[in-house]
Design a protein around this motif. Structure first.
Motif, PDB file in Angstrom:
ATOM      1  N   ASP A  22       0.827  -1.211   0.000  1.00 51.48           N
ATOM      2  CA  ASP A  22       0.000   0.000   0.000  1.00 51.48           C
ATOM      3  C   ASP A  22       0.862   1.262   0.000  1.00 51.48           C
ATOM      4  O   ASP A  22       0.557   2.230  -0.702  1.00 51.48           O
ATOM      5  CB  ASP A  22      -0.961  -0.003   1.191  1.00 51.48           C
ATOM      6  N   ASN A  23       1.950   1.257   0.783  1.00 49.45           N
ATOM      7  CA  ASN A  23       2.867   2.409   0.807  1.00 49.45           C
ATOM      8  C   ASN A  23       3.485   2.643  -0.566  1.00 49.45           C
ATOM      9  O   ASN A  23       3.532   3.774  -1.048  1.00 49.45           O
ATOM     10  CB  ASN A  23       3.982   2.206   1.837  1.00 49.45           C
ATOM     11  N   LEU A  24       3.986   1.573  -1.193  1.00 47.33           N
ATOM     12  CA  LEU A  24       4.577   1.710  -2.530  1.00 47.33           C
ATOM     13  C   LEU A  24       3.558   2.235  -3.520  1.00 47.33           C
ATOM     14  O   LEU A  24       3.858   3.104  -4.333  1.00 47.33           O
ATOM     15  CB  LEU A  24       5.104   0.355  -3.030  1.00 47.33           C
ATOM     16  N   SER A  25       2.361   1.701  -3.445  1.00 44.89           N
ATOM     17  CA  SER A  25       1.299   2.112  -4.360  1.00 44.89           C
ATOM     18  C   SER A  25       1.030   3.610  -4.253  1.00 44.89           C
ATOM     19  O   SER A  25       0.949   4.312  -5.263  1.00 44.89           O
ATOM     20  CB  SER A  25       0.028   1.318  -4.054  1.00 44.89           C
ATOM     21  N   SER A  26       0.934   4.109  -3.028  1.00 44.99           N
ATOM     22  CA  SER A  26       0.650   5.534  -2.867  1.00 44.99           C
ATOM     23  C   SER A  26       1.881   6.393  -3.159  1.00 44.99           C
ATOM     24  O   SER A  26       1.760   7.456  -3.762  1.00 44.99           O
ATOM     25  CB  SER A  26       0.096   5.823  -1.472  1.00 44.99           C
ATOM     26  N   MET A  27       3.072   5.952  -2.756  1.00 40.29           N
ATOM     27  CA  MET A  27       4.291   6.732  -3.010  1.00 40.29           C
ATOM     28  C   MET A  27       4.566   6.883  -4.507  1.00 40.29           C
ATOM     29  O   MET A  27       4.990   7.935  -4.956  1.00 40.29           O
ATOM     30  CB  MET A  27       5.507   6.056  -2.364  1.00 40.29           C
ATOM     31  N   LEU A  28       4.330   5.798  -5.258  1.00 38.30           N
ATOM     32  CA  LEU A  28       4.639   5.820  -6.686  1.00 38.30           C
ATOM     33  C   LEU A  28       3.431   6.182  -7.541  1.00 38.30           C
ATOM     34  O   LEU A  28       3.524   6.216  -8.765  1.00 38.30           O
ATOM     35  CB  LEU A  28       5.201   4.454  -7.116  1.00 38.30           C
ATOM     36  N   ASN A  29       2.287   6.410  -6.878  1.00 35.90           N
ATOM     37  CA  ASN A  29       1.053   6.741  -7.584  1.00 35.90           C
ATOM     38  C   ASN A  29       0.718   5.685  -8.637  1.00 35.90           C
ATOM     39  O   ASN A  29       0.461   5.997  -9.797  1.00 35.90           O
ATOM     40  CB  ASN A  29       1.143   8.139  -8.201  1.00 35.90           C
ATOM     41  N   GLU A  47      11.979  -3.757  -1.689  1.00 39.72           N
ATOM     42  CA  GLU A  47      13.039  -2.876  -2.196  1.00 39.72           C
ATOM     43  C   GLU A  47      13.248  -3.118  -3.695  1.00 39.72           C
ATOM     44  O   GLU A  47      13.338  -2.175  -4.474  1.00 39.72           O
ATOM     45  CB  GLU A  47      14.332  -3.120  -1.428  1.00 39.72           C
ATOM     46  N   ALA A  50      10.272  -1.663  -5.592  1.00 42.40           N
ATOM     47  CA  ALA A  50      10.336  -0.206  -5.749  1.00 42.40           C
ATOM     48  C   ALA A  50      11.312   0.162  -6.859  1.00 42.40           C
ATOM     49  O   ALA A  50      11.002   0.985  -7.728  1.00 42.40           O
ATOM     50  CB  ALA A  50      10.746   0.444  -4.431  1.00 42.40           C
ATOM     51  N   SER A  58       7.860   3.800 -14.387  1.00 42.55           N
ATOM     52  CA  SER A  58       7.665   5.237 -14.238  1.00 42.55           C
ATOM     53  C   SER A  58       8.004   6.029 -15.484  1.00 42.55           C
ATOM     54  O   SER A  58       7.408   7.044 -15.756  1.00 42.55           O
ATOM     55  CB  SER A  58       8.497   5.775 -13.073  1.00 42.55           C
TER      56      SER A  58
END
Length: 100
Positions: A22-29, A47, A50, A58
């Motif tokens: 969830d953190n990766l999803s929101s950090m990377l949009n 890691e 990401a 990206s």
């Protein structure tokens, strides 16, 4: 909740893994589905996931469809990779001997 739709794969994840995804999803949009697919492809390593997503997803590239993920070290590390290379070399040498 019924059975998942045909063609769906269900995986079990811990609360800690879910939080990381969830953190990766929101950090990377990025969508959670996109992050989960990359996470599985990167041997469930956040890691690596990401790095993979930042490098291949990206920049407009569609890394999941176009290219392989970054080479992840096998669980045994470099020595295990060398062993696989040695096996391949050995097979090649054996094939050459058989042809002679």
């Amino acid at each position: 909740m019924g059975a998942p739709p045909p063609g769906t794969t269900t995986i079990a994840i811990s609360q800690e893994e879910k939080a990381g995804i969830d953190n990766l999803s929101s950090m990377l949009n990025m969508s959670r589905d996109q992050v989960v697919r990359a996470w599985i492809r990167c041997d469930r390593n956040l890691e690596w996931t990401a790095n993979y997503l930042m490098q291949y997803e990206s920049g407009g590239q569609q890394g999941m469809e176009v290219s392989s993920p970054p080479a992840a070290a096998p669980s045994g590390g470099a020595s295990e990779m060398k062993t696989e290379e040695n096996k391949e070399e050995q097979k090649t040498e054996e094939n050459k001997k058989m042809e002679e």
